[in-house]
Design a protein around this motif. Structure first.
Motif, PDB file in Angstrom:
ATOM      1  N   GLY A  49       0.784  -1.068  -0.086  1.00 49.81           N
ATOM      2  CA  GLY A  49       0.050   0.168  -0.066  1.00 49.81           C
ATOM      3  C   GLY A  49       0.962   1.219  -0.008  1.00 49.81           C
ATOM      4  N   SER A  50       2.027   1.056   0.809  1.00 51.29           N
ATOM      5  CA  SER A  50       2.855   2.542   0.873  1.00 51.29           C
ATOM      6  C   SER A  50       3.508   2.755  -0.424  1.00 51.29           C
ATOM      7  CB  SER A  50       3.819   2.393   1.795  1.00 51.29           C
ATOM      8  OG  SER A  50       3.272   2.058   3.274  1.00 51.29           O
ATOM      9  N   VAL A  51       3.998   1.540  -1.189  1.00 46.11           N
ATOM     10  CA  VAL A  51       4.824   1.401  -2.352  1.00 46.11           C
ATOM     11  C   VAL A  51       3.543   2.397  -3.460  1.00 46.11           C
ATOM     12  CG1 VAL A  51       5.715   0.564  -4.607  1.00 46.11           C
ATOM     13  CG2 VAL A  51       6.266  -0.245  -2.080  1.00 46.11           C
ATOM     14  N   VAL A  52       2.224   1.963  -3.620  1.00 47.63           N
ATOM     15  CA  VAL A  52       1.360   2.303  -4.532  1.00 47.63           C
ATOM     16  C   VAL A  52       1.042   3.890  -4.306  1.00 47.63           C
ATOM     17  CG1 VAL A  52      -1.273   2.090  -5.108  1.00 47.63           C
ATOM     18  CG2 VAL A  52       0.463   0.068  -4.776  1.00 47.63           C
ATOM     19  N   ALA A 247      -9.173   7.936   8.322  1.00 47.60           N
ATOM     20  CA  ALA A 247      -8.922   8.838   7.457  1.00 47.60           C
ATOM     21  C   ALA A 247      -8.279   8.241   6.393  1.00 47.60           C
ATOM     22  CB  ALA A 247      -8.230  10.085   7.920  1.00 47.60           C
ATOM     23  N   THR A 248      -7.340   7.576   6.509  1.00 49.46           N
ATOM     24  CA  THR A 248      -6.598   6.868   5.338  1.00 49.46           C
ATOM     25  C   THR A 248      -7.644   5.752   4.355  1.00 49.46           C
ATOM     26  OG1 THR A 248      -4.959   6.539   6.720  1.00 49.46           O
ATOM     27  CG2 THR A 248      -4.790   5.160   4.905  1.00 49.46           C
ATOM     28  N   LEU A 249      -8.687   5.136   5.109  1.00 48.44           N
ATOM     29  CA  LEU A 249      -9.494   4.292   4.386  1.00 48.44           C
ATOM     30  C   LEU A 249     -10.510   5.186   3.745  1.00 48.44           C
ATOM     31  CD1 LEU A 249     -10.322   1.807   7.233  1.00 48.44           C
ATOM     32  CD2 LEU A 249      -9.020   1.315   5.161  1.00 48.44           C
ATOM     33  N   THR A 250     -11.053   6.435   4.192  1.00 49.84           N
ATOM     34  CA  THR A 250     -12.019   7.119   3.639  1.00 49.84           C
ATOM     35  C   THR A 250     -11.389   7.743   2.420  1.00 49.84           C
ATOM     36  OG1 THR A 250     -12.712   7.918   5.668  1.00 49.84           O
ATOM     37  CG2 THR A 250     -13.256   9.379   3.856  1.00 49.84           C
ATOM     38  N   LEU A 251      -9.976   8.147   2.274  1.00 49.78           N
ATOM     39  CA  LEU A 251      -9.374   8.676   1.039  1.00 49.78           C
ATOM     40  C   LEU A 251      -9.795   7.732   0.154  1.00 49.78           C
ATOM     41  CD1 LEU A 251      -5.989   9.881   2.429  1.00 49.78           C
ATOM     42  CD2 LEU A 251      -7.524  11.311   0.978  1.00 49.78           C
ATOM     43  N   ALA A 252      -9.695   6.379   0.191  1.00 54.19           N
ATOM     44  CA  ALA A 252     -10.124   5.560  -1.111  1.00 54.19           C
ATOM     45  C   ALA A 252     -11.573   5.722  -1.251  1.00 54.19           C
ATOM     46  CB  ALA A 252      -9.832   4.144  -0.461  1.00 54.19           C
ATOM     47  N   THR A 253     -12.355   5.728  -0.463  1.00 55.24           N
ATOM     48  CA  THR A 253     -13.735   5.875  -0.722  1.00 55.24           C
ATOM     49  C   THR A 253     -13.977   7.377  -1.521  1.00 55.24           C
ATOM     50  OG1 THR A 253     -14.225   4.576   1.029  1.00 55.24           O
ATOM     51  CG2 THR A 253     -16.057   5.813   0.276  1.00 55.24           C
ATOM     52  N   ALA A 254     -13.401   8.325  -0.875  1.00 49.64           N
ATOM     53  CA  ALA A 254     -13.451   9.634  -1.652  1.00 49.64           C
ATOM     54  C   ALA A 254     -12.961   9.470  -2.844  1.00 49.64           C
ATOM     55  CB  ALA A 254     -12.674  10.589  -0.819  1.00 49.64           C
ATOM     56  N   ILE A 255     -11.973   9.112  -3.442  1.00 48.24           N
ATOM     57  CA  ILE A 255     -11.566   9.203  -4.558  1.00 48.24           C
ATOM     58  C   ILE A 255     -12.689   8.410  -5.695  1.00 48.24           C
ATOM     59  CG2 ILE A 255      -9.772   7.971  -6.274  1.00 48.24           C
ATOM     60  CD1 ILE A 255      -7.654   8.382  -4.204  1.00 48.24           C
ATOM     61  N   ILE A 256     -13.123   7.307  -5.071  1.00 45.08           N
ATOM     62  CA  ILE A 256     -14.183   6.641  -5.727  1.00 45.08           C
ATOM     63  C   ILE A 256     -15.530   7.190  -6.113  1.00 45.08           C
ATOM     64  CG2 ILE A 256     -15.722   4.499  -5.913  1.00 45.08           C
ATOM     65  CD1 ILE A 256     -13.277   2.869  -4.553  1.00 45.08           C
ATOM     66  N   THR A 304      -5.140   2.902  -7.179  1.00 51.07           N
ATOM     67  CA  THR A 304      -5.067   4.063  -5.999  1.00 51.07           C
ATOM     68  C   THR A 304      -6.024   3.398  -4.875  1.00 51.07           C
ATOM     69  OG1 THR A 304      -4.598   5.537  -7.846  1.00 51.07           O
ATOM     70  CG2 THR A 304      -5.203   6.600  -5.719  1.00 51.07           C
ATOM     71  N   ALA A 305      -7.292   3.377  -4.970  1.00 49.11           N
ATOM     72  CA  ALA A 305      -7.920   3.256  -3.864  1.00 49.11           C
ATOM     73  C   ALA A 305      -7.578   1.854  -3.342  1.00 49.11           C
ATOM     74  CB  ALA A 305      -9.675   2.726  -4.366  1.00 49.11           C
ATOM     75  N   LEU A 306      -7.003   0.903  -4.086  1.00 49.39           N
ATOM     76  CA  LEU A 306      -6.561  -0.374  -3.309  1.00 49.39           C
ATOM     77  C   LEU A 306      -5.278   0.179  -2.374  1.00 49.39           C
ATOM     78  CD1 LEU A 306      -6.657  -3.550  -3.107  1.00 49.39           C
ATOM     79  CD2 LEU A 306      -5.115  -3.571  -5.081  1.00 49.39           C
ATOM     80  N   GLY A 307      -4.502   0.863  -2.640  1.00 48.78           N
ATOM     81  CA  GLY A 307      -3.591   1.255  -2.280  1.00 48.78           C
ATOM     82  C   GLY A 307      -3.828   1.915  -0.706  1.00 48.78           C
ATOM     83  N   PHE A 308      -4.679   2.705  -0.853  1.00 51.31           N
ATOM     84  CA  PHE A 308      -5.307   3.464   0.412  1.00 51.31           C
ATOM     85  C   PHE A 308      -5.887   2.606   1.427  1.00 51.31           C
ATOM     86  CE2 PHE A 308      -5.247   7.538  -1.976  1.00 51.31           C
ATOM     87  CZ  PHE A 308      -4.632   8.073  -1.294  1.00 51.31           C
ATOM     88  N   THR A 309      -6.562   1.563   0.721  1.00 57.47           N
ATOM     89  CA  THR A 309      -7.312   0.405   1.490  1.00 57.47           C
ATOM     90  C   THR A 309      -6.431  -0.462   2.386  1.00 57.47           C
ATOM     91  OG1 THR A 309      -9.321   0.520  -0.021  1.00 57.47           O
ATOM     92  CG2 THR A 309      -9.023  -1.224   1.513  1.00 57.47           C
ATOM     93  N   LEU A 310      -5.351  -0.860   1.433  1.00 54.12           N
ATOM     94  CA  LEU A 310      -4.242  -1.712   2.209  1.00 54.12           C
ATOM     95  C   LEU A 310      -3.627  -1.081   3.337  1.00 54.12           C
ATOM     96  CD1 LEU A 310      -2.608  -3.545  -1.093  1.00 54.12           C
ATOM     97  CD2 LEU A 310      -4.126  -4.600   0.573  1.00 54.12           C
TER      98      LEU A 310
END
Length: 325
Positions: A49-52, A247-256, A304-310
């Motif tokens: 996730g950090s690399v992505v 907040a990290t998980l919400t970033l993925a949802t926000a992008i989608i 991108t969403a997968l990276g934030f989720t991981l």
């Protein structure tokens, strides 16, 4: 004494010193965040996730400075390569790695520049939801845990408002807000941010109430420390860990969700400005001619969403003792 025996005794001595040093470290202990960081470094999901995310942020910040063509330049039409009305949209080539879009613009350049818009929308909308949600949840949590009778009334009133927001489907609420405010990039940020407010408010309130029942709060109250000082200086800082993870998980949802609003035409009305959701919407009439125009931004959003989720799930495991492996 032989050289071999001396070397063995020296090695044993070093081992004992290492054990003593480790024991001292354990006696000193480490903070919650230090322990969480140690766990994250050993978690493969956190590393991936950090690399992505690192690559995504690098492309979003630096990429637009090095794109080979302008994202609005209609190169393909000027050169006569693109004739979308006749079903001619060339694919990848040595000069244009991802080919052209339906207006003859370089797809690779638009994808890279669109990453910056996507990152901006995701971060700003998450910060809006975090700020408002933390304010509401912090007031409710402090009122419920330390505020007495009137505090419980305040907590009840705030939470009923939050419950009403939670009762509405998130995408429907975001679409309603965006439709009321009008189509723009700012509207998307506000709409997606408001959708995440109830989650942050509920999470921080619950965490603060749990902290309010701990021994150190009882000790501080017994010593006569003011309730407002206990809430701001002790309870609130110790309650922020799950909120930061969320907040990290919400970033993925926000992008989608931002991409979904742009896809529905509620984002930036100027389609010349590249954004992954807008690019998806623009590609719909040409799926039969060149489906790759929709695949490229869709894959970028998914990765991108997968990276934030991981990363978010790994942080939750590292910070929550119940989820530690």
């Amino acid at each position: 004494m032989t050289i071999t025996e001396r070397a063995r005794k020296k090695a044993e001595k070093l081992d004992r010193l290492g054990e003593l040093s480790a024991a001292r470290d354990e006696e000193r202990g480490v903070s919650l965040w230090q322990e969480a960081f140690r766990r994250l470094r050993r978690n493969p999901a956190a590393i991936v996730g950090s690399v992505v995310l690192g690559l995504f942020v690098l492309v979003a910040v630096v990429g637009p400075l090095f794109v080979p063509y302008g994202p609005t330049d209609t190169i393909g039409i000027r050169e006569g390569l693109v004739k979308s009305g006749q079903g001619i949209i060339p694919g990848s080539s040595a000069d244009h790695w991802l080919g052209f879009d339906h207006q003859g613009r370089d797809e690779f350049s638009r994808l890279v520049v669109g990453a910056r818009q996507t990152l901006l929308v995701g971060v700003v909308s998450t910060l809006i939801g975090l700020a408002i949600g933390a304010l509401v949840g912090g007031i409710a949590g402090a009122a419920a845990g330390l505020g007495g009778r009137w505090g419980r009334w305040l907590d009840t009133g705030l939470m009923r408002i939050v419950d009403m927001l939670l009762a509405l489907p998130s995408l429907l609420l975001a679409v309603s807000i965006a439709a009321l405010l009008g189509a723009s990039l700012t509207t998307v940020m506000i709409a997606v941010g408001v959708v995440s407010v109830p989650v942050f408010a509920r999470l921080l309130r619950g965490s603060m109430i749990a902290q309010s029942n701990t021994d150190y709060v009882l000790a501080a109250t017994s010593l006569g420390v003011r309730r407002s000082k206990i809430a701001l200086s002790h309870v609130l800082p110790n309650s922020l860990a799950p909120v930061i993870v969320q907040a990290t998980l919400t970033l993925a949802t926000a992008i989608i969700e931002a991409a979904a609003l742009s896809f529905l035409g509620l984002g930036n009305p100027d389609s010349a400005v590249p954004e992954w959701g807008v690019m998806l919407a623009d590609a719909q009439p040409y799926l039969g001619i060149r489906p790759a125009l929709a695949i490229y931004p869709a894959v970028a959003i998914i990765i991108t969403a997968l990276g934030f989720t991981l990363l978010g799930e790994a942080m939750r495991e590292a910070l929550d003792p119940k989820l530690r492996k």
